[in-house]
Design a protein around this motif. Structure first.
Motif, PDB file in Angstrom:
ATOM      1  N   LEU A  76       1.167  -1.062   0.243  1.00  0.00           N
ATOM      2  CA  LEU A  76      -0.202  -0.215  -0.205  1.00  0.00           C
ATOM      3  C   LEU A  76       0.827   1.590   0.223  1.00  0.00           C
ATOM      4  O   LEU A  76       1.945   1.404   0.840  1.00  0.00           O
ATOM      5  CB  LEU A  76      -1.381  -0.247   1.157  1.00  0.00           C
ATOM      6  N   GLU A  77       0.292   2.186  -0.752  1.00  0.00           N
ATOM      7  CA  GLU A  77       0.664   3.771  -0.782  1.00  0.00           C
ATOM      8  C   GLU A  77       0.903   4.266   0.717  1.00  0.00           C
ATOM      9  O   GLU A  77      -0.126   3.879   1.523  1.00  0.00           O
ATOM     10  CB  GLU A  77       0.724   4.487  -0.959  1.00  0.00           C
ATOM     11  N   GLU A  96      -1.839   4.737   6.102  1.00  0.00           N
ATOM     12  CA  GLU A  96      -1.690   4.972   7.019  1.00  0.00           C
ATOM     13  C   GLU A  96      -3.241   5.054   8.076  1.00  0.00           C
ATOM     14  O   GLU A  96      -3.097   5.078   8.922  1.00  0.00           O
ATOM     15  CB  GLU A  96      -1.419   6.378   7.210  1.00  0.00           C
ATOM     16  N   VAL A  97      -4.186   4.772   7.092  1.00  0.00           N
ATOM     17  CA  VAL A  97      -5.656   5.323   7.341  1.00  0.00           C
ATOM     18  C   VAL A  97      -5.583   3.823   7.636  1.00  0.00           C
ATOM     19  O   VAL A  97      -6.815   3.088   8.372  1.00  0.00           O
ATOM     20  CB  VAL A  97      -6.218   4.737   6.009  1.00  0.00           C
ATOM     21  N   ALA A  98      -4.976   1.730   7.157  1.00  0.00           N
ATOM     22  CA  ALA A  98      -5.340   1.356   7.667  1.00  0.00           C
ATOM     23  C   ALA A  98      -5.002   0.795   9.060  1.00  0.00           C
ATOM     24  O   ALA A  98      -5.731   0.577  10.025  1.00  0.00           O
ATOM     25  CB  ALA A  98      -4.627  -0.180   6.864  1.00  0.00           C
ATOM     26  N   ASP A 146      -7.591   1.974  15.968  1.00  0.00           N
ATOM     27  CA  ASP A 146      -8.857   2.607  16.864  1.00  0.00           C
ATOM     28  C   ASP A 146     -10.106   1.229  17.352  1.00  0.00           C
ATOM     29  O   ASP A 146     -10.840   1.314  18.223  1.00  0.00           O
ATOM     30  CB  ASP A 146      -9.780   3.323  15.554  1.00  0.00           C
ATOM     31  N   TYR A 147     -10.075  -0.175  16.745  1.00  0.00           N
ATOM     32  CA  TYR A 147     -11.117  -0.950  16.661  1.00  0.00           C
ATOM     33  C   TYR A 147     -10.234  -1.452  17.853  1.00  0.00           C
ATOM     34  O   TYR A 147     -10.951  -1.952  19.000  1.00  0.00           O
ATOM     35  CB  TYR A 147     -10.865  -1.878  15.291  1.00  0.00           C
ATOM     36  N   VAL A 148      -8.769  -1.875  17.679  1.00  0.00           N
ATOM     37  CA  VAL A 148      -8.838  -2.748  18.501  1.00  0.00           C
ATOM     38  C   VAL A 148      -8.568  -1.353  20.521  1.00  0.00           C
ATOM     39  O   VAL A 148      -8.922  -2.318  21.263  1.00  0.00           O
ATOM     40  CB  VAL A 148      -7.020  -2.888  18.616  1.00  0.00           C
TER      41      VAL A 148
END
Length: 65
Positions: free
Chosen positions: A14-15, A20-22, A28-30
């Motif tokens: 990924l770029e 960064e988004v991933a 946030d989920y964790v």
């Protein structure tokens, strides 16, 4: 956090912006699933201010260990 983003980029191709988004989505989920004290320790680790031992201790305290 940059180290984690770099790892995601390396492993997925990924770029940087998408990596960064991933990373943000997963973190946030964790953190949402963990008690606030542990989430705070994760934030500190990613900012280079904490240590893994403190995060592990906080999590262990929750389980009575």
């Amino acid at each position: 956090m940059e180290e984690l983003v770099a790892l995601v980029m390396k492993k997925t191709g990924l770029e940087k912006k998408k990596a960064e988004v991933a990373v943000e989505v997963v973190l946030d989920y964790v953190k949402d699933k963990l008690p606030p004290v542990v989430g705070g320790q994760i934030d500190n680790l990613l900012e280079g201010e904490g240590d893994l031992g403190a995060a592990a201790d906080a999590l262990g305290d929750l389980f009575g260990k």
